[in-house]
Design a protein around this motif. Structure first.
Motif, PDB file in Angstrom:
ATOM      1  N   PRO A   1       0.845  -1.206   0.000  1.00 26.93           N
ATOM      2  CA  PRO A   1       0.000   0.000   0.000  1.00 26.93           C
ATOM      3  C   PRO A   1       0.877   1.253   0.000  1.00 26.93           C
ATOM      4  O   PRO A   1       1.914   1.285   0.655  1.00 26.93           O
ATOM      5  CB  PRO A   1      -0.796  -0.116   1.303  1.00 26.93           C
ATOM      6  N   TYR A   2       0.456   2.241  -0.706  1.00 28.95           N
ATOM      7  CA  TYR A   2       1.220   3.483  -0.827  1.00 28.95           C
ATOM      8  C   TYR A   2       0.784   4.464   0.259  1.00 28.95           C
ATOM      9  O   TYR A   2      -0.402   4.829   0.343  1.00 28.95           O
ATOM     10  CB  TYR A   2       0.977   4.087  -2.206  1.00 28.95           C
ATOM     11  N   PRO A   3       1.706   4.922   1.111  1.00 33.59           N
ATOM     12  CA  PRO A   3       1.339   5.899   2.144  1.00 33.59           C
ATOM     13  C   PRO A   3       1.069   7.270   1.526  1.00 33.59           C
ATOM     14  O   PRO A   3       1.905   7.809   0.796  1.00 33.59           O
ATOM     15  CB  PRO A   3       2.577   5.936   3.050  1.00 33.59           C
ATOM     16  N   ILE A   4      -0.084   7.818   1.798  1.00 34.81           N
ATOM     17  CA  ILE A   4      -0.519   9.065   1.172  1.00 34.81           C
ATOM     18  C   ILE A   4       0.336  10.229   1.653  1.00 34.81           C
ATOM     19  O   ILE A   4       0.556  10.411   2.855  1.00 34.81           O
ATOM     20  CB  ILE A   4      -2.008   9.322   1.480  1.00 34.81           C
ATOM     21  N   GLU A   5       0.815  11.036   0.686  1.00 29.01           N
ATOM     22  CA  GLU A   5       1.672  12.171   0.985  1.00 29.01           C
ATOM     23  C   GLU A   5       0.844  13.446   1.174  1.00 29.01           C
ATOM     24  O   GLU A   5      -0.352  13.491   0.866  1.00 29.01           O
ATOM     25  CB  GLU A   5       2.668  12.390  -0.168  1.00 29.01           C
TER      26      GLU A   5
ATOM     27  N   LEU B   1      -0.877   6.939   6.058  1.00 28.63           N
ATOM     28  CA  LEU B   1      -0.390   8.279   5.778  1.00 28.63           C
ATOM     29  C   LEU B   1       1.118   8.330   5.949  1.00 28.63           C
ATOM     30  O   LEU B   1       1.691   7.621   6.774  1.00 28.63           O
ATOM     31  CB  LEU B   1      -1.039   9.299   6.715  1.00 28.63           C
ATOM     32  N   SER B   2       1.746   9.186   5.165  1.00 28.16           N
ATOM     33  CA  SER B   2       3.179   9.418   5.334  1.00 28.16           C
ATOM     34  C   SER B   2       3.436   9.998   6.722  1.00 28.16           C
ATOM     35  O   SER B   2       2.614  10.754   7.253  1.00 28.16           O
ATOM     36  CB  SER B   2       3.679  10.384   4.255  1.00 28.16           C
TER      37      SER B   2
ATOM     38  N   LEU C   1     -12.157  11.499   4.013  1.00 27.05           N
ATOM     39  CA  LEU C   1     -10.789  10.989   4.032  1.00 27.05           C
ATOM     40  C   LEU C   1     -10.348  10.684   5.458  1.00 27.05           C
ATOM     41  O   LEU C   1      -9.707   9.655   5.724  1.00 27.05           O
ATOM     42  CB  LEU C   1      -9.843  12.005   3.388  1.00 27.05           C
ATOM     43  N   LEU C   2     -10.701  11.563   6.407  1.00 25.31           N
ATOM     44  CA  LEU C   2     -10.338  11.336   7.810  1.00 25.31           C
ATOM     45  C   LEU C   2     -10.950  10.052   8.344  1.00 25.31           C
ATOM     46  O   LEU C   2     -10.344   9.355   9.173  1.00 25.31           O
ATOM     47  CB  LEU C   2     -10.790  12.524   8.664  1.00 25.31           C
ATOM     48  N   SER C   3     -12.139   9.730   7.849  1.00 26.74           N
ATOM     49  CA  SER C   3     -12.807   8.513   8.326  1.00 26.74           C
ATOM     50  C   SER C   3     -12.060   7.244   7.916  1.00 26.74           C
ATOM     51  O   SER C   3     -12.286   6.172   8.489  1.00 26.74           O
ATOM     52  CB  SER C   3     -14.249   8.466   7.801  1.00 26.74           C
TER      53      SER C   3
ATOM     54  N   LYS D   1      -6.133   5.974  10.140  1.00 27.06           N
ATOM     55  CA  LYS D   1      -5.902   5.419  11.476  1.00 27.06           C
ATOM     56  C   LYS D   1      -5.256   6.508  12.330  1.00 27.06           C
ATOM     57  O   LYS D   1      -4.071   6.827  12.155  1.00 27.06           O
ATOM     58  CB  LYS D   1      -4.993   4.198  11.385  1.00 27.06           C
ATOM     59  N   LEU D   2      -6.044   7.064  13.250  1.00 29.34           N
ATOM     60  CA  LEU D   2      -5.588   8.201  14.033  1.00 29.34           C
ATOM     61  C   LEU D   2      -5.461   7.835  15.508  1.00 29.34           C
ATOM     62  O   LEU D   2      -6.203   6.985  16.025  1.00 29.34           O
ATOM     63  CB  LEU D   2      -6.571   9.367  13.879  1.00 29.34           C
ATOM     64  N   ASN D   3      -4.551   8.507  16.213  1.00 26.53           N
ATOM     65  CA  ASN D   3      -4.425   8.276  17.647  1.00 26.53           C
ATOM     66  C   ASN D   3      -5.369   9.198  18.416  1.00 26.53           C
ATOM     67  O   ASN D   3      -6.056  10.053  17.835  1.00 26.53           O
ATOM     68  CB  ASN D   3      -2.973   8.466  18.098  1.00 26.53           C
TER      69      ASN D   3
END
Length: 748
Positions: free
Chosen positions: A636-640, A670-671, A705-707, A710-712
């Motif tokens: 998977p490519y981490p989004i920049e 995410l990057s 996009l935020l949904s 994976k956020l802390n």
């Protein structure tokens, strides 16, 4: 750089922009055996007994020893160079005397016309390779003072592009927009050719339409004269048009016309003399033996003809080396390249590839220029010692070079200090619009200020800046534009066209045509990089290329169970698509082109956004053996950060949901180079301060996009606080907050 090389490159650009008109003189037909004008007048002079002998001051000399008179002409083997030393007036007067020597009746004049037919109608005359290369160049028009049929008889289907004009009525009656104009007539209409003195004196009355048309070309075309001598009366007639245009109309700093000469004999005077007439001399003596050998001109016997052909051959062919020293070739291109694109904030990588004409570079891989030929790689690596080249490459988003040739591998990356930092651009992709406004609001009006106002202040403030720029550029003398001023004007005119389009104002086509004319002239005069501006709203070919690559890219991720893929990277063919999308995105944003509110951007970035989400496609056959062959191992490519900017600002939520659904994406990575919660926080601050309806669409896409991220806990907390701040009542912005609340209800 050798002067003639600069001239060749400049004329190439002019021709590529369809602004070149080639004038063909007798020196070209001479390579087919047709007599030159001097040879014709000499033969006529012999027939009527005219020469310079009667006025010769050295015909009879006195011997210093015996005092006897010596008649030089009577000495065997003495070749008098003064006998035919005719003036420009003599070249017209002698044919006039010849014509008048046959009486007044048509029958008596027949001998005169038969003589001319004999000189120009021989079946032995065949088209030569200089005629052929002129047609291959496909200039806008070809104008000749020759009477023969050599040009129109070129055996090349491209000659059919031109309507043949031999008299005034042909311009009115013949169809087509490209002409071969025989301005002094055709041998098939012998009685109307221009040769003797009366013909020249009465030219304006007898050929008023042809003369008017040629004069009209002076407005925006560039003339290239080949096959003329400096004392040629045919040339002087045309030069009188140019001289009048330059001096009487007080035209300054216009693209010069070009006159090809065998050699500049008096550099101190000739160059400045012709420059004052708006003409630049092209000195064929600067054509090297290497260029001649490289031009395949064995069929021409005389040296001048070979050099002229080599000159035209280089005009007609891209990528030809001017020397066998490959490093010198690259260095010469570098020097030209620096001057061409110095005013651009970002240039397309395609401009780099075109300028250096690499043989082994097929593209750019994230973001490195990749060579497959070791010699070409090593030569270019030598040039990288020049830090200016590194900075120019960085302008195109290129931060290094690498070699991939068989088992040979090497690379060199540019030091971080060489990178140019565009602070306003960095602030914009981080959504720090309040900081941008703090920096620019007190600055004088400029295209930079106009562009960033267009992102958040699409109201009276933007109109005020554009009006200031309109007043500023109205005072510009278009004929004296430097490259920098031309660039600034081009950006303004482009943005003005965008503004008018968004406002549904009339006369949009008139402004669009004005912009295209400016860009064509700038591309011809300064750099082909201006063509990137011209073509930026017409990217159908690039979109198709990205979609074609996307189909192959999908095979890496969506067909692992049935297809074994070779090559590519751990992200499939993503970088090939990214290069095209980034190139477009960075070019228009860093050069401050107001495209953000048009769907052109959405169309360009959508294939790339699809390619990103494709890398998250679920597949159990990842990197092991199945059915006897190895599965393609991709990740998977981490989004920049720049990817987030594209998604949020140019992909509507509905389309984004569709893409996510198609590729069965549950979450994205995410990057680690940015924090998306900080990005969202600044977005909400900017939206609250500078809201507009388009920001509501962006908020929808951002929220979706935020949904997927994976956020802390800290990031989630920051996002919630940003939402709360955005919804906190503010009487001045109550309406937009109601809109946002409605959107959130729909989203939930």
């Amino acid at each position: 750089m050798n002067k003639i090389i600069e001239q060749i490159e400049k004329i190439k650009q002019i021709n590529s922009n369809e602004n070149l008109v080639i004038f063909v003189g007798a020196g070209v037909s001479k390579n087919s055996g047709v007599c030159s004008w001097w040879e014709l007048v000499k033969e006529i002079a012999d027939k009527i007994g005219e020469n310079k002998c009667t006025s010769c001051e050295i015909k009879d000399l006195l011997c210093g020893e015996c005092g006897e008179q010596i008649e030089m002409c009577s000495i065997n083997g003495y070749n008098c160079k003064l006998k035919y030393d005719f003036s420009a007036e003599d070249f017209l007067r002698i044919p006039q005397h010849f014509y008048e020597s046959f009486g007044d009746t048509e029958e008596e004049k027949k001998t005169y016309y038969d003589f001319l037919k004999e000189k120009f109608c021989s079946d032995e005359y065949e088209t030569n390779i200089i005629d052929e290369i002129i047609v291959k160049l496909q200039p806008e028009h070809i104008i000749t003072t020759n009477y023969d049929h050599l040009l129109e008889n070129v055996n090349d289907p491209r000659v059919s592009k031109y309507a043949i004009i031999t008299k005034d009525n042909d311009i009115l009656s013949k169809k087509g927009r490209n002409y071969i104009i025989k301005m002094h007539g055709d041998i098939d209409d012998i009685q109307n050719i221009v040769l003797k003195e009366d013909d020249y004196l009465n030219y304006s009355q007898n050929h008023i339409i042809i003369e008017t048309f040629i004069k009209s070309l002076l407005i925006d075309k560039t003339f290239l004269f080949v096959g003329y001598s400096l004392n040629d009366n045919n040339l002087k007639l045309i030069m009188s048009y140019i001289d009048f245009f330059v001096k009487e109309k007080r035209v300054e700093n216009r693209q010069p016309h070009y006159l090809v000469v065998d050699k500049i004999k008096d550099c101190a005077h000739d160059i400045s003399y012709w420059k004052n007439k708006g003409v630049e001399l092209v000195d064929l003596s600067q054509i090297s033996d290497y260029m001649i050998d490289n031009s395949n001109c064995e069929n021409i016997s005389n040296d001048i003809g070979k050099k002229l052909y080599a000159f035209l051959y280089y005009l007609n062919n891209e990528g030809l080396a001017y020397t066998n020293d490959k490093v010198q070739v690259l260095n010469g291109r570098l020097l030209k390249f620096k001057a061409d694109i110095s005013c651009f904030n970002y240039i397309s990588y395609k401009t780099i590839l075109e300028m250096f004409d690499f043989k082994s570079v097929r593209g750019i891989k994230a973001p490195v220029l990749t060579f497959s030929d070791k010699e070409e790689y090593d030569n270019f690596k030598i040039l990288l010692r020049n830090k200016e080249l590194c900075n120019l490459l960085i302008k195109a988003g290129i931060y290094g070079i690498q070699l991939e040739s068989g088992n040979a591998r090497d690379n060199e990356f540019f030091e971080e200090e060489g990178k140019e930092n565009d602070i306003l651009f960095e602030l914009s992709i981080n959504n720090k619009y309040h900081e941008i406004m703090d920096r620019i609001e007190k600055e004088p009006s400029s295209s930079v200020k106009a562009y960033y106002y267009s992102l958040v202040k699409y109201t009276d403030e933007l109109s005020s800046v554009m009006n200031d720029l309109k007043e500023l550029y109205a005072s510009f003398d278009y004929q004296k534009l430097s490259n920098q001023k031309c660039y600034e004007l081009a950006i303004y005119e482009f943005n003005n066209t965008c503004m008018r389009s968004l406002s549904y104002l009339m006369n949009e086509k008139e402004n669009y045509d004005k912009l295209n004319l400016l860009l064509d002239q700038a591309a011809a005069r300064y750099s082909r990089a201006y063509n990137t501006i011209k073509d930026i709203t017409n990217k159908g070919a690039d979109i198709q290329e990205m979609n074609d690559i996307l189909l192959k890219h999908e095979e890496y991720y969506m067909k692992k169970a049935s297809i074994s893929k070779m090559g590519g990277t751990i992200y499939g063919d993503l970088f090939l698509i990214r290069q095209i999308a980034y190139d477009y995105y960075l070019f228009y944003k860093k050069n401050h082109l107001m495209l953000d509110w048009f769907n052109n951007v959405e169309k360009m970035v959508t294939p790339y956004i699809k390619a990103i989400f494709c890398t998250y496609y679920p597949d159990e056959f990842q990197g092991d053996f199945h059915g006897g062959f190895m599965r393609t191992n991709v990740s998977p490519y981490p989004i920049e950060l720049l990817d987030v900017d594209m998604i949020v600002k140019h992909i509507k939520q509905k389309e984004l949901r569709s893409i996510v659904s198609h590729y069965k994406v549950d979450s994205v990575e995410l990057s680690d180079k940015f924090d998306i919660s900080l990005l969202f926080e600044d977005f909400c601050l900017s939206m609250k301060e500078y809201w507009n309806f388009r920001m509501i669409e962006q908020l929808e896409s951002f929220s979706f996009l935020l949904s997927l991220c994976k956020l802390n806990y800290e990031q989630n907390s920051r996002i919630v606080k940003a939402f709360v701040l955005l919804l906190t009542p503010d009487e001045k912005k109550m309406f937009v907050q109601l809109q946002i609340t409605y959107m959130l209800c729909q989203f939930m």
